[in-house]
Scaffold this motif. Structure first.
Motif, PDB file in Angstrom:
ATOM      1  N   ASP A  53      -8.665  76.119 -33.167  1.00  0.00           N
ATOM      2  CA  ASP A  53      -9.374  75.530 -31.841  1.00  0.00           C
ATOM      3  C   ASP A  53      -8.291  75.287 -30.870  1.00  0.00           C
ATOM      4  O   ASP A  53      -8.486  74.766 -29.696  1.00  0.00           O
ATOM      5  N   ASP A 141      -8.628  76.346 -24.637  1.00  0.00           N
ATOM      6  CA  ASP A 141      -9.340  77.538 -24.424  1.00  0.00           C
ATOM      7  C   ASP A 141      -9.013  78.586 -25.040  1.00  0.00           C
ATOM      8  O   ASP A 141      -8.282  79.688 -24.650  1.00  0.00           O
ATOM      9  N   VAL A 142      -9.436  78.719 -26.445  1.00  0.00           N
ATOM     10  CA  VAL A 142      -8.702  79.950 -27.424  1.00  0.00           C
ATOM     11  C   VAL A 142      -9.097  81.179 -26.858  1.00  0.00           C
ATOM     12  O   VAL A 142      -8.303  82.015 -26.901  1.00  0.00           O
ATOM     13  N   PRO A 143     -10.423  81.333 -26.652  1.00  0.00           N
ATOM     14  CA  PRO A 143     -10.675  82.792 -25.921  1.00  0.00           C
ATOM     15  C   PRO A 143      -9.820  83.465 -24.964  1.00  0.00           C
ATOM     16  O   PRO A 143      -9.722  84.596 -24.541  1.00  0.00           O
ATOM     17  N   SER A 144      -9.130  82.298 -23.976  1.00  0.00           N
ATOM     18  CA  SER A 144      -8.527  82.836 -22.732  1.00  0.00           C
ATOM     19  C   SER A 144      -7.081  83.089 -23.081  1.00  0.00           C
ATOM     20  O   SER A 144      -6.515  83.599 -22.154  1.00  0.00           O
ATOM     21  N   LYS A 147      -5.305  86.546 -22.042  1.00  0.00           N
ATOM     22  CA  LYS A 147      -5.022  86.752 -20.782  1.00  0.00           C
ATOM     23  C   LYS A 147      -3.824  86.090 -20.224  1.00  0.00           C
ATOM     24  O   LYS A 147      -3.072  86.520 -19.614  1.00  0.00           O
ATOM     25  N   LYS A 242      -4.081  92.172 -27.418  1.00  0.00           N
ATOM     26  CA  LYS A 242      -5.131  91.659 -27.988  1.00  0.00           C
ATOM     27  C   LYS A 242      -4.803  91.199 -29.311  1.00  0.00           C
ATOM     28  O   LYS A 242      -4.461  91.867 -30.234  1.00  0.00           O
ATOM     29  N   ARG A 244      -5.754  88.676 -33.049  1.00  0.00           N
ATOM     30  CA  ARG A 244      -6.782  88.285 -33.902  1.00  0.00           C
ATOM     31  C   ARG A 244      -6.217  87.102 -34.608  1.00  0.00           C
ATOM     32  O   ARG A 244      -5.261  87.406 -35.518  1.00  0.00           O
TER      33      ARG A 244
END
Length: 264
Positions: A53, A141-144, A147, A242, A244
């Motif tokens: 997280d 904010d892990v999903p960001s 970017k 990208k 993972r």
């Protein structure tokens, strides 16, 4: 009657042999700080996997020029762009560490140097000057974060050294797992002792590390303790960042010595 006496004698002999097998090692190991009465040594474990997280970005902006002033100017401009990206990405100042700057001359690699360049000492031919500044950024904010990485890589001079995930509540998880590891140790001890007609009386010692006296005498190989997993980012063939993140593994190991006695 005679048969019953023989069975009783065999049963008594087996119990004496069992007690002898348990107590023989004690006379050998008592001098090492271990119990001087029958005991059992158990290792309890507990493990959990969680997605990261927090993602920590470690990178550096590095510039080289023919003179130090030019390298310093490039570093200042690069730093301004980095802080701009971080602000645009809504990363708090408290999540950014950028506390040092390195500058100096660069020399040709000497025959005795293991690095590409020597930053001190005047060895070899002077080839220019460098200026660098390391950054460590925590992205909540892990999903960001992909970017953010993409924007930082677009800045000249940025060189990444690590992208690692972590858990904001790892200490709380470790405390929970410690309790589960203790329960696991007790369960293992009970399962081992019950078929032998023995029971646990009390706890002699508890440790997160192996007891050296037991480890050295019984187990020659070193103990392997995993605290956390690592996360490995992968790049797509297109070159776009990208990533993972692998799940993080948090584990606890507890080493317990129980004092034991025959069950009645």
């Amino acid at each position: 009657m005679i048969a019953d006496r023989n069975q009783f004698g065999q049963h008594l002999l087996m119990k004496r042999l069992l007690f002898l097998l348990i107590t023989i090692p004690i006379s050998i190991f008592a001098e090492g700080g271990l119990p001087d009465r029958p005991y059992t040594y158990v290792e309890g474990t507990a493990e959990i996997q969680k997605p990261a997280d927090i993602v920590t970005l470690r990178f550096e902006i590095v510039f080289r020029a023919a003179d130090q002033t030019k390298a310093n100017e490039q570093l200042q401009a690069g730093g301004t762009k980095v802080f701009g990206v971080l602000k645009e990405s809504k990363i708090n100042d408290t999540d950014v560490i950028a506390e040092s700057i390195r500058t100096g001359p660069e020399f040709e690699q000497s025959a005795l140097s293991s690095s590409s360049y020597s930053y001190s000492g005047g060895r070899g031919k002077l080839i220019g000057y460098f200026a660098s500044r390391p950054f460590e950024v925590a992205v909540h904010d892990v999903p960001s974060f992909p970017k953010v990485v993409e924007k930082l890589l677009a800045i000249d001079g940025v060189e990444f050294s690590a992208i690692r995930g972590s858990l904001s509540k790892q200490k709380e998880l470790e405390d929970q797992l410690w309790e589960k590891a203790l329960a696991d140790a007790r369960e293992r001890a009970d399962k081992t002792l019950k078929p032998m007609g023995m029971k646990i009386d009390s706890v002699f010692a508890i440790s997160p590390f192996p007891f050296p006296e037991i480890q050295e005498r019984f187990f020659r190989s070193p103990e392997r303790v995993i605290v956390t997993g690592s996360n490995v980012p992968t790049l797509e063939e297109s070159g776009l960042p990208k990533f993972r993140l692998a799940p993080l593994t948090v584990s606890q190991t507890v080493h317990v010595i129980y004092l034991i006695s025959p069950a009645k």
